[in-house]
Write an enzyme that holds these catalytic residues in place. Structure first.
Site, PDB file in Angstrom:
ATOM      1  N   ARG A   1      64.934  45.151  91.245  1.00 27.30           N
ATOM      2  CA  ARG A   1      63.576  45.735  91.730  1.00 27.30           C
ATOM      3  C   ARG A   1      63.047  44.625  92.406  1.00 27.30           C
ATOM      4  O   ARG A   1      62.973  43.296  91.942  1.00 27.30           O
ATOM      5  CB  ARG A   1      62.679  46.223  90.571  1.00 27.30           C
ATOM      6  CG  ARG A   1      62.987  47.503  89.851  1.00 27.30           C
ATOM      7  CD  ARG A   1      63.026  48.589  90.888  1.00 27.30           C
ATOM      8  NE  ARG A   1      63.515  50.010  90.226  1.00 27.30           N
ATOM      9  CZ  ARG A   1      64.939  50.423  90.263  1.00 27.30           C
ATOM     10  NH1 ARG A   1      65.595  49.688  91.000  1.00 27.30           N
ATOM     11  NH2 ARG A   1      65.006  51.670  89.846  1.00 27.30           N
TER      12      ARG A   1
ATOM     13  N   HIS B   1      69.363  47.746 100.197  1.00 27.01           N
ATOM     14  CA  HIS B   1      69.160  48.543  99.111  1.00 27.01           C
ATOM     15  C   HIS B   1      70.366  49.708  99.010  1.00 27.01           C
ATOM     16  O   HIS B   1      70.578  50.736  98.861  1.00 27.01           O
ATOM     17  CB  HIS B   1      67.727  49.715  99.028  1.00 27.01           C
ATOM     18  CG  HIS B   1      67.486  49.867  97.604  1.00 27.01           C
ATOM     19  ND1 HIS B   1      66.434  49.804  96.925  1.00 27.01           N
ATOM     20  CD2 HIS B   1      68.086  50.526  96.577  1.00 27.01           C
ATOM     21  CE1 HIS B   1      66.135  50.208  96.002  1.00 27.01           C
ATOM     22  NE2 HIS B   1      67.482  50.912  95.561  1.00 27.01           N
TER      23      HIS B   1
ATOM     24  N   ASP C   1      69.110  42.840  97.434  1.00 27.98           N
ATOM     25  CA  ASP C   1      69.290  44.077  97.956  1.00 27.98           C
ATOM     26  C   ASP C   1      68.144  44.837  97.828  1.00 27.98           C
ATOM     27  O   ASP C   1      68.141  46.030  98.361  1.00 27.98           O
ATOM     28  CB  ASP C   1      70.360  44.730  97.090  1.00 27.98           C
ATOM     29  CG  ASP C   1      70.860  46.163  97.723  1.00 27.98           C
ATOM     30  OD1 ASP C   1      71.241  45.991  98.795  1.00 27.98           O
ATOM     31  OD2 ASP C   1      70.751  46.995  96.764  1.00 27.98           O
TER      32      ASP C   1
ATOM     33  N   GLU D   1      59.629  46.962 100.516  1.00 31.00           N
ATOM     34  CA  GLU D   1      60.684  47.594 101.164  1.00 31.00           C
ATOM     35  C   GLU D   1      60.589  49.158 101.557  1.00 31.00           C
ATOM     36  O   GLU D   1      61.198  49.685 102.414  1.00 31.00           O
ATOM     37  CB  GLU D   1      62.087  47.690 100.459  1.00 31.00           C
ATOM     38  CG  GLU D   1      62.029  48.692  99.112  1.00 31.00           C
ATOM     39  CD  GLU D   1      63.333  48.616  98.312  1.00 31.00           C
ATOM     40  OE1 GLU D   1      63.974  49.757  98.191  1.00 31.00           O
ATOM     41  OE2 GLU D   1      63.674  47.453  98.062  1.00 31.00           O
TER      42      GLU D   1
END
Length: 332
Positions: free
Chosen positions: A236, A297, A260, A265
């Site tokens: 997260r 992601h 990632d 985001e």
């Protein structure tokens, strides 16, 4: 049999394809590419069931609009539910279900890919060779063998990463505050967070985002890390304070960063912004560092995982429609 229509938000072409493959005749998915938020929630008017994704806005305001429009079930196509105001959902009589586990191997393998790419400077090497430059200057890497690896979070993904790093010959320690005995039974050394942070050459985050874990990577924790530490986050975004991480990169306390996920985001990931001027200065600053690797992601994004997400979503919806116990229900 009557067909139950489900409004699906943040649905890309691949989501629609896998949902169509997994569905049954009594369910029809009406897919919308737009994200779910207070402005778009009106599109769910008349839909008893709504499906949302990881960066959709399921705040109190959105939930009020959904409930007023007749929604009773929110079927998340992800494991995380920190984007949902669960207290408001309970007050409004909304049930929320998620996909608690979808191919943990996918995220674990992506985590290892980030580690290897950073340690051996693969992105720089790839671009250099394509330009006809075969010099090795600036490409010096390091062995994983005998390095200390700290895994923060001993769930399925965390332990899969731990297992794989052991196979490289690493000394692995796991911080798991809730179920440390399970980690010990699996043969892993457990540690308190302070010790892990101080001793690890590589730190990989695999825990949920809660009030306790938000910004667990901050100025203080970074100051306690080994100089030149590799920091990986495929969990997260808000587990890390981006400003603190930037300072750590500039001071070279953080030697490698692979992420990632990113705390802001929601307005960036899963969309093509290649022709846009990205307004997030912190994110843009991250991308200027040669020792930073960012992916959008995609850790979960394998055929097996996306198929499992679709199948579990259908299972969750059918359980609700059949009046069965919602095994994947989340809430307060």
């Amino acid at each position: 049999m009557p067909t139950h229509q489900i409004a699906v938000f943040s649905a890309k072409s691949y989501d629609e394809r896998f949902l169509l493959k997994a569905t049954v005749p009594t369910i029809e998915f009406i897919c919308h590419e737009v994200t779910l938020n207070p402005s778009t929630a009106v599109m769910a008017q008349g839909y008893e069931i709504v499906s949302a994704f990881v960066n959709d806005d399921l705040s109190r305001e959105t939930l009020h609009i959904l409930a007023a429009g007749g929604t009773r079930l929110i079927a998340l196509r992800c494991a995380g539910y920190n984007q949902v105001d669960l207290r408001a959902a309970k007050e409004l009589g909304l049930s929320v279900v998620n996909v608690p586990a979808y191919s943990p191997y996918a995220v674990a393998e992506h985590t290892i890919a980030l580690m290897l790419s950073l340690s051996r400077k693969i992105p720089r090497a790839y671009n250099r060779v394509r330009d006809g430059n075969f010099s090795l200057d600036g490409l010096l890497g390091f062995d994983f063998y005998q390095k200390k690896v700290g895994i923060v979070g001993g769930g399925k993904i965390g332990l899969l990463v731990a297992e794989r790093m052991q196979a490289f010959g690493c000394e692995v320690m796991v911080y798991e505050p809730i179920n440390s005995q399970h980690c010990i039974k699996q043969g892993f050394q457990t540690s308190d967070l302070t010790t892990l942070v101080k001793q690890s050459d590589i730190i990989s985050l695999h825990c949920p985002l809660t009030s306790d874990t938000r910004y667990m990577i901050n100025h203080d924790s970074i100051a306690n890390m080994k100089a030149g530490v590799m920091l990986i986050n495929t969990s997260r975004g808000a587990l890390m304070d981006t400003r603190a991480v930037l300072d750590g990169l500039k001071s070279q306390q953080i030697g490698y960063l692979g992420i990632d996920v990113y705390e802001q985001e929601g307005s960036l990931f899963f969309e093509d912004h290649s022709l846009d001027i990205i307004q997030d200065d912190l994110f843009q600053r991250l991308l200027t560092f040669p020792n930073v690797l960012v992916t959008g992601h995609q850790g979960y994004f394998t055929q097996e995982a996306v198929q499992h997400i679709a199948e579990t979503t259908v299972t969750n919806v059918l359980a609700y429609l059949n009046g069965e116990r919602l095994q994947n229900r989340v809430g307060v």
